[in-house]
Motif scaffolding. Sequence first.
Motif, PDB file in Angstrom:
ATOM      1  N   LEU A  89       0.828  -1.204   0.000  1.00 45.98           N
ATOM      2  CA  LEU A  89       0.000   0.000   0.000  1.00 45.98           C
ATOM      3  C   LEU A  89       0.861   1.253   0.000  1.00 45.98           C
ATOM      4  O   LEU A  89       1.922   1.288   0.633  1.00 45.98           O
ATOM      5  CB  LEU A  89      -0.910   0.016   1.236  1.00 45.98           C
ATOM      6  CG  LEU A  89      -1.870  -1.175   1.406  1.00 45.98           C
ATOM      7  CD1 LEU A  89      -2.538  -1.129   2.769  1.00 45.98           C
ATOM      8  CD2 LEU A  89      -2.910  -1.200   0.291  1.00 45.98           C
ATOM      9  N   ASP A  90       0.396   2.276  -0.699  1.00 47.54           N
ATOM     10  CA  ASP A  90       1.023   3.596  -0.691  1.00 47.54           C
ATOM     11  C   ASP A  90      -0.103   4.608  -0.452  1.00 47.54           C
ATOM     12  O   ASP A  90      -0.856   4.952  -1.370  1.00 47.54           O
ATOM     13  CB  ASP A  90       1.739   3.867  -2.006  1.00 47.54           C
ATOM     14  CG  ASP A  90       2.444   5.221  -2.025  1.00 47.54           C
ATOM     15  OD1 ASP A  90       2.249   6.020  -1.078  1.00 47.54           O
ATOM     16  OD2 ASP A  90       3.180   5.480  -2.998  1.00 47.54           O
ATOM     17  N   TRP A  91      -0.218   5.075   0.777  1.00 49.19           N
ATOM     18  CA  TRP A  91      -1.364   5.902   1.158  1.00 49.19           C
ATOM     19  C   TRP A  91      -1.360   7.262   0.454  1.00 49.19           C
ATOM     20  O   TRP A  91      -2.409   7.901   0.339  1.00 49.19           O
ATOM     21  CB  TRP A  91      -1.403   6.077   2.673  1.00 49.19           C
ATOM     22  CG  TRP A  91      -1.548   4.769   3.383  1.00 49.19           C
ATOM     23  CD1 TRP A  91      -0.561   4.076   4.019  1.00 49.19           C
ATOM     24  CD2 TRP A  91      -2.733   3.970   3.496  1.00 49.19           C
ATOM     25  NE1 TRP A  91      -1.052   2.896   4.531  1.00 49.19           N
ATOM     26  CE2 TRP A  91      -2.385   2.811   4.231  1.00 49.19           C
ATOM     27  CE3 TRP A  91      -4.047   4.131   3.050  1.00 49.19           C
ATOM     28  CZ2 TRP A  91      -3.312   1.817   4.525  1.00 49.19           C
ATOM     29  CZ3 TRP A  91      -4.977   3.139   3.343  1.00 49.19           C
ATOM     30  CH2 TRP A  91      -4.606   1.998   4.069  1.00 49.19           C
ATOM     31  N   SER A  92      -0.190   7.689  -0.030  1.00 47.89           N
ATOM     32  CA  SER A  92      -0.135   8.967  -0.744  1.00 47.89           C
ATOM     33  C   SER A  92      -0.910   8.911  -2.056  1.00 47.89           C
ATOM     34  O   SER A  92      -1.326   9.946  -2.591  1.00 47.89           O
ATOM     35  CB  SER A  92       1.316   9.363  -1.013  1.00 47.89           C
ATOM     36  OG  SER A  92       1.934   8.452  -1.909  1.00 47.89           O
ATOM     37  N   SER A  96      -3.997  11.476  -5.040  1.00 49.04           N
ATOM     38  CA  SER A  96      -3.834  11.807  -6.456  1.00 49.04           C
ATOM     39  C   SER A  96      -4.521  10.827  -7.405  1.00 49.04           C
ATOM     40  O   SER A  96      -4.796  11.169  -8.556  1.00 49.04           O
ATOM     41  CB  SER A  96      -2.341  11.856  -6.801  1.00 49.04           C
ATOM     42  OG  SER A  96      -1.715  10.612  -6.489  1.00 49.04           O
ATOM     43  N   ARG A  97      -4.811   9.641  -6.934  1.00 48.26           N
ATOM     44  CA  ARG A  97      -5.342   8.617  -7.820  1.00 48.26           C
ATOM     45  C   ARG A  97      -6.870   8.632  -7.818  1.00 48.26           C
ATOM     46  O   ARG A  97      -7.503   8.737  -6.773  1.00 48.26           O
ATOM     47  CB  ARG A  97      -4.823   7.257  -7.381  1.00 48.26           C
ATOM     48  CG  ARG A  97      -5.382   6.096  -8.169  1.00 48.26           C
ATOM     49  CD  ARG A  97      -5.052   4.775  -7.496  1.00 48.26           C
ATOM     50  NE  ARG A  97      -3.779   4.246  -7.948  1.00 48.26           N
ATOM     51  CZ  ARG A  97      -3.234   3.128  -7.453  1.00 48.26           C
ATOM     52  NH1 ARG A  97      -3.830   2.494  -6.472  1.00 48.26           N
ATOM     53  NH2 ARG A  97      -2.081   2.690  -7.905  1.00 48.26           N
ATOM     54  N   LYS A  98      -7.440   8.488  -9.005  1.00 51.73           N
ATOM     55  CA  LYS A  98      -8.889   8.407  -9.115  1.00 51.73           C
ATOM     56  C   LYS A  98      -9.330   6.947  -8.951  1.00 51.73           C
ATOM     57  O   LYS A  98      -8.613   6.030  -9.324  1.00 51.73           O
ATOM     58  CB  LYS A  98      -9.344   8.931 -10.472  1.00 51.73           C
ATOM     59  CG  LYS A  98      -9.108  10.417 -10.673  1.00 51.73           C
ATOM     60  CD  LYS A  98      -9.611  10.856 -12.037  1.00 51.73           C
ATOM     61  CE  LYS A  98      -9.389  12.353 -12.240  1.00 51.73           C
ATOM     62  NZ  LYS A  98      -9.868  12.809 -13.580  1.00 51.73           N
ATOM     63  N   ALA A 161      -5.265   2.875  -2.394  1.00 50.41           N
ATOM     64  CA  ALA A 161      -3.874   2.901  -1.931  1.00 50.41           C
ATOM     65  C   ALA A 161      -3.053   1.714  -2.416  1.00 50.41           C
ATOM     66  O   ALA A 161      -1.830   1.689  -2.242  1.00 50.41           O
ATOM     67  CB  ALA A 161      -3.840   2.943  -0.398  1.00 50.41           C
ATOM     68  N   LEU A 162      -3.697   0.738  -3.017  1.00 53.31           N
ATOM     69  CA  LEU A 162      -2.986  -0.471  -3.434  1.00 53.31           C
ATOM     70  C   LEU A 162      -2.080  -0.162  -4.622  1.00 53.31           C
ATOM     71  O   LEU A 162      -2.536   0.335  -5.653  1.00 53.31           O
ATOM     72  CB  LEU A 162      -4.006  -1.552  -3.812  1.00 53.31           C
ATOM     73  CG  LEU A 162      -3.515  -2.995  -3.878  1.00 53.31           C
ATOM     74  CD1 LEU A 162      -2.958  -3.444  -2.536  1.00 53.31           C
ATOM     75  CD2 LEU A 162      -4.656  -3.903  -4.304  1.00 53.31           C
ATOM     76  N   VAL A 163      -0.808  -0.435  -4.468  1.00 56.48           N
ATOM     77  CA  VAL A 163       0.157  -0.139  -5.527  1.00 56.48           C
ATOM     78  C   VAL A 163      -0.179  -0.936  -6.778  1.00 56.48           C
ATOM     79  O   VAL A 163      -0.207  -0.395  -7.888  1.00 56.48           O
ATOM     80  CB  VAL A 163       1.593  -0.457  -5.044  1.00 56.48           C
ATOM     81  CG1 VAL A 163       2.592  -0.281  -6.185  1.00 56.48           C
ATOM     82  CG2 VAL A 163       1.964   0.430  -3.857  1.00 56.48           C
TER      83      VAL A 163
END
Length: 451
Positions: A89-92, A96-98, A161-163
């Motif tokens: 996971l990348d919470w950042s 920014s991600r839709k 958040a899933l890469v």
Amino acid sequence: MNTAEQAPLARPESDVSAAVGLVGLAGLFAWVAFARAFPALAETFDWAVPLDTLGGRNSALVGLLAAAIPMAAWSILVDKVHLRASTGLDWSLMRSRKPDHGVTLVKLVGLWATWAIIAGLYCLCRWYWEGQYVFAIQVLAYAALPLVVLSVPYVLWIDRALVNRRDAAWHFGALLLMRPGWGMGQIAKHWKAWIIKAFFTAFMLSITPFAFNHIVTANFAEVFARPERIALTIIEAMFMIDVMIGTVGYIVTMRPLDAHIRSGNPLLGGWVAALICYPPIVWGILGGGRAINYEYDTAGWLHWMAGNDTLIALWGTLLVVLTGIYAWATFAFGLRFSNLTYRGVLTNGPYRFTRHPAYVSKNLFWWAAILPFLVTSGSPVEAIRNCFFLVVVNGIYFWRAKTEEAHLLAEDPKYRAYHAWMAQHGLLTAPLTRLWNRIKPRPSLTAEPAE
């Protein structure tokens, strides 16, 4: 280069802090204390309820929550495991991600279809509808609809958040919906994880009420009257810890807790060695199944020590210590206990002394508690048979240990470092490694002549 030459200078850091299991243990025992004290509390506060201990099945389920919530809270708030790269996971990305509802829908289809297939298998397998398993199936049936409903917001949230959004569940959903891009390797990974989770969750839930009830309803006045009762009650408490913390581990396989199943054991031998030790296979092979029966004509340690309270107290202490190590080896995992899986590397607690403390303590416990070499019939043949078959069982657990090591050695360089460090420094592992290095076959120094 041999194992000793590769050993790091220090024991690798554990992926699970020691505090996680301890706070889970505290939560569990707090609930046990409340359940035992409930009649007195109800009488004191004049509650209009039956004045009985909370030793029932529903109370046992609350006990699972009492253990799980502190462990999850500590993992997130103190250890901050949700920020580790190993979660995937990348919470950042959430800023920014839709959302990609197409990917999420495919994943949900894969997830729901998996649950439906597992439910169908539960229905087909007769042993799930009798005896201890009935309770587990009832719990899973009641949980089915809430899980389906809650999976929608959970997957929508976690996908942000899933890469790698196209995880193993997505691949199975894509196969079912005939979408391009699915891979058989990912589908196999998906099903290994869910077969393990389904098989062991049902088993662990089935034995949870019995382990919990024994401790909540125990009469401590009677327990403290005899040394064997003290030992047996403590042993039951240790088994309760093992069962309930272990059950939490099978249920809470979630990425934000870094407790997800990263991979299932890829070795057929590992699956055979593990599943042979659990119902329904164990019913026909080990113990009462008589194929590998090491308790024929045995009466157990209390029978042979009857009348000698000093010996009973000493032997009972030995059994308590062995069971305590076994329970410690489980709650040290915190939220990550599970058979046949890779969910990170554990290097602290009893794993500082041997790579397989649960297997060592469990097998020693059987020898000390059953005393297979002492039989009521007096037959030396039956004594030899019992000892032989218990050695066979010991061999099965050795087989399990080696297949688990092979799985983890292939998955994680941290485990390879831990394995090498233990070969040099482990209290039990190091001397056994040195002994094996002395007696193992040496490769021939001369080449075979060519034909």
